[in-house]
Write a protein that holds these residues in place. Structure first.
Motif, mmCIF file in Angstrom:
data_model
loop_
_atom_site.group_PDB
_atom_site.id
_atom_site.type_symbol
_atom_site.label_atom_id
_atom_site.label_comp_id
_atom_site.label_asym_id
_atom_site.label_seq_id
_atom_site.Cartn_x
_atom_site.Cartn_y
_atom_site.Cartn_z
ATOM 1 N N LYS A 8 17.283 7.022 -14.084
ATOM 2 C CA LYS A 8 18.275 6.134 -13.465
ATOM 3 C C LYS A 8 18.639 4.969 -14.377
ATOM 4 C CE LYS A 8 16.592 7.230 -8.855
ATOM 5 N NZ LYS A 8 15.824 6.749 -7.719
ATOM 6 N N GLN A 9 17.768 4.640 -15.314
ATOM 7 C CA GLN A 9 17.995 3.500 -16.200
ATOM 8 C C GLN A 9 18.615 3.888 -17.549
ATOM 9 O OE1 GLN A 9 14.448 1.133 -16.504
ATOM 10 N NE2 GLN A 9 14.270 0.905 -14.300
ATOM 11 N N LEU A 10 18.682 5.176 -17.830
ATOM 12 C CA LEU A 10 19.253 5.629 -19.098
ATOM 13 C C LEU A 10 20.776 5.679 -19.012
ATOM 14 C CD1 LEU A 10 16.829 8.547 -20.040
ATOM 15 C CD2 LEU A 10 16.793 6.182 -20.848
ATOM 16 N N PRO A 11 21.454 5.568 -20.159
ATOM 17 C CA PRO A 11 22.911 5.671 -20.154
ATOM 18 C C PRO A 11 23.367 7.005 -19.564
ATOM 19 C CG PRO A 11 22.130 4.881 -22.286
ATOM 20 C CD PRO A 11 20.923 5.297 -21.501
ATOM 21 N N LYS A 12 24.474 6.981 -18.868
ATOM 22 C CA LYS A 12 25.043 8.184 -18.250
ATOM 23 C C LYS A 12 25.512 9.155 -19.337
ATOM 24 C CE LYS A 12 24.418 6.370 -14.262
ATOM 25 N NZ LYS A 12 23.044 6.477 -13.827
ATOM 26 N N VAL A 13 25.490 10.437 -18.998
ATOM 27 C CA VAL A 13 25.878 11.476 -19.965
ATOM 28 C C VAL A 13 26.968 12.395 -19.415
ATOM 29 C CG1 VAL A 13 23.708 11.454 -21.258
ATOM 30 C CG2 VAL A 13 23.928 12.906 -19.233
ATOM 31 N N SER A 14 27.696 11.938 -18.423
ATOM 32 C CA SER A 14 28.730 12.788 -17.821
ATOM 33 C C SER A 14 29.833 13.148 -18.815
ATOM 34 C CB SER A 14 29.327 12.113 -16.590
ATOM 35 O OG SER A 14 29.881 10.862 -16.937
ATOM 36 N N HIS A 15 29.971 12.375 -19.879
ATOM 37 C CA HIS A 15 30.981 12.650 -20.906
ATOM 38 C C HIS A 15 30.542 13.732 -21.898
ATOM 39 C CE1 HIS A 15 28.201 9.843 -22.750
ATOM 40 N NE2 HIS A 15 28.702 10.144 -23.931
ATOM 41 N N LEU A 16 29.290 14.191 -21.770
ATOM 42 C CA LEU A 16 28.758 15.188 -22.699
ATOM 43 C C LEU A 16 28.644 16.564 -22.053
ATOM 44 C CD1 LEU A 16 25.837 13.148 -24.320
ATOM 45 C CD2 LEU A 16 28.087 13.656 -25.311
ATOM 46 N N ALA A 17 29.001 17.579 -22.804
ATOM 47 C CA ALA A 17 28.766 18.957 -22.377
ATOM 48 C C ALA A 17 27.404 19.424 -22.863
ATOM 49 C CB ALA A 17 29.849 19.878 -22.926
ATOM 50 N N ALA A 18 26.989 18.894 -24.039
ATOM 51 C CA ALA A 18 25.723 19.311 -24.631
ATOM 52 C C ALA A 18 25.390 18.413 -25.820
ATOM 53 C CB ALA A 18 25.809 20.761 -25.104
ATOM 54 N N LEU A 19 24.186 18.597 -26.315
ATOM 55 C CA LEU A 19 23.761 18.032 -27.594
ATOM 56 C C LEU A 19 23.258 19.187 -28.446
ATOM 57 C CD1 LEU A 19 21.601 14.916 -26.592
ATOM 58 C CD2 LEU A 19 23.923 14.908 -27.499
ATOM 59 N N ASN A 20 23.686 19.217 -29.692
ATOM 60 C CA ASN A 20 23.131 20.166 -30.649
ATOM 61 C C ASN A 20 22.141 19.414 -31.520
ATOM 62 O OD1 ASN A 20 24.579 22.497 -29.914
ATOM 63 N ND2 ASN A 20 26.362 21.793 -31.060
ATOM 64 N N LEU A 21 20.969 20.002 -31.708
ATOM 65 C CA LEU A 21 19.954 19.425 -32.573
ATOM 66 C C LEU A 21 19.956 20.202 -33.873
ATOM 67 C CD1 LEU A 21 17.138 19.027 -29.899
ATOM 68 C CD2 LEU A 21 18.867 17.365 -30.588
ATOM 69 N N LEU A 22 20.099 19.470 -34.978
ATOM 70 C CA LEU A 22 20.244 20.102 -36.288
ATOM 71 C C LEU A 22 19.065 19.767 -37.193
ATOM 72 C CD1 LEU A 22 23.335 18.657 -35.538
ATOM 73 C CD2 LEU A 22 23.822 20.559 -37.017
ATOM 74 N N ASP A 23 18.637 20.762 -37.974
ATOM 75 C CA ASP A 23 17.551 20.541 -38.923
ATOM 76 C C ASP A 23 18.103 19.894 -40.198
ATOM 77 O OD1 ASP A 23 18.726 22.613 -40.432
ATOM 78 O OD2 ASP A 23 17.154 24.059 -39.941
ATOM 79 N N ALA A 24 17.262 19.745 -41.207
ATOM 80 C CA ALA A 24 17.648 19.072 -42.447
ATOM 81 C C ALA A 24 18.765 19.799 -43.188
ATOM 82 C CB ALA A 24 16.428 18.923 -43.353
ATOM 83 N N GLN A 25 18.877 21.117 -42.977
ATOM 84 C CA GLN A 25 19.937 21.884 -43.632
ATOM 85 C C GLN A 25 21.228 21.928 -42.814
ATOM 86 O OE1 GLN A 25 16.617 23.189 -43.364
ATOM 87 N NE2 GLN A 25 16.350 22.213 -45.359
ATOM 88 N N GLY A 26 21.217 21.318 -41.623
ATOM 89 C CA GLY A 26 22.407 21.284 -40.774
ATOM 90 C C GLY A 26 22.519 22.457 -39.824
ATOM 91 N N ALA A 27 21.496 23.288 -39.764
ATOM 92 C CA ALA A 27 21.507 24.422 -38.837
ATOM 93 C C ALA A 27 21.132 23.955 -37.439
ATOM 94 C CB ALA A 27 20.521 25.494 -39.303
ATOM 95 N N VAL A 28 21.821 24.481 -36.447
ATOM 96 C CA VAL A 28 21.505 24.153 -35.054
ATOM 97 C C VAL A 28 20.191 24.853 -34.695
ATOM 98 C CG1 VAL A 28 22.236 24.359 -32.648
ATOM 99 C CG2 VAL A 28 23.929 23.865 -34.423
ATOM 100 N N VAL A 29 19.187 24.055 -34.338
ATOM 101 C CA VAL A 29 17.886 24.614 -33.968
ATOM 102 C C VAL A 29 17.683 24.627 -32.456
ATOM 103 C CG1 VAL A 29 16.797 24.061 -36.167
ATOM 104 C CG2 VAL A 29 16.709 22.397 -34.296
ATOM 105 N N ALA A 30 18.504 23.864 -31.739
ATOM 106 C CA ALA A 30 18.422 23.845 -30.276
ATOM 107 C C ALA A 30 19.683 23.212 -29.714
ATOM 108 C CB ALA A 30 17.204 23.068 -29.807
ATOM 109 N N THR A 31 20.005 23.599 -28.491
ATOM 110 C CA THR A 31 21.114 23.005 -27.756
ATOM 111 C C THR A 31 20.590 22.621 -26.381
ATOM 112 O OG1 THR A 31 22.756 24.330 -28.922
ATOM 113 C CG2 THR A 31 23.431 23.393 -26.817
ATOM 114 N N ILE A 32 20.878 21.397 -25.981
ATOM 115 C CA ILE A 32 20.524 20.918 -24.648
ATOM 116 C C ILE A 32 21.832 20.718 -23.898
ATOM 117 C CG2 ILE A 32 19.359 19.133 -23.293
ATOM 118 C CD1 ILE A 32 17.729 18.481 -25.844
#
Length: 105
Positions: A8-32
């Motif tokens: 409840k105290q964290l910033p809202k994320v309604s403007h986001l569809a997802a987050l991509n997490l990228l490793d050091a080479q820029g490859a997507v290793v996970a999507t939330i």
């Protein structure tokens, strides 16, 4: 503080569809994604990225604090909470993950 109260105290994320997490080479290793079962993690990871610029060991330690009661459960049951497991792995391996926002249309 319980995880539900923390959210409840964290910033809202309604403007986001997802987050991509990228490793050091820029490859997507996970999507939330911004969907049931992942929206809380989306808020946590987005907040960490805003505070720390990436998901590094310092950010991961803060993330484990934010996940509150779920962190202990994740340590006792690896695989049950993959987004928490990922933070534990970042700390253990010294990884740094970049975060790329995917905006909702």
């Amino acid at each position: 503080m319980a995880f539900a109260d923390t959210l409840k105290q964290l910033p809202k994320v309604s403007h986001l569809a997802a987050l991509n997490l990228l490793d050091a080479q820029g490859a997507v290793v996970a999507t939330i994604e911004n969907k049931s079962g992942q929206a809380g993690s989306l808020a946590v990871y987005n907040h960490l990225a805003q505070l720390y610029g990436s998901i590094n060991a310092e950010a991961a330690r803060k993330g484990l604090e934010l996940y509150a009661e779920h962190t202990g459960d994740a340590r006792e049951s690896p695989g049950k909470h993959p987004n928490i497991d990922r933070l534990i792995g970042v700390i253990e391996r010294g990884d740094v993950l970049r975060v790329k926002q995917v905006f909702a249309v």
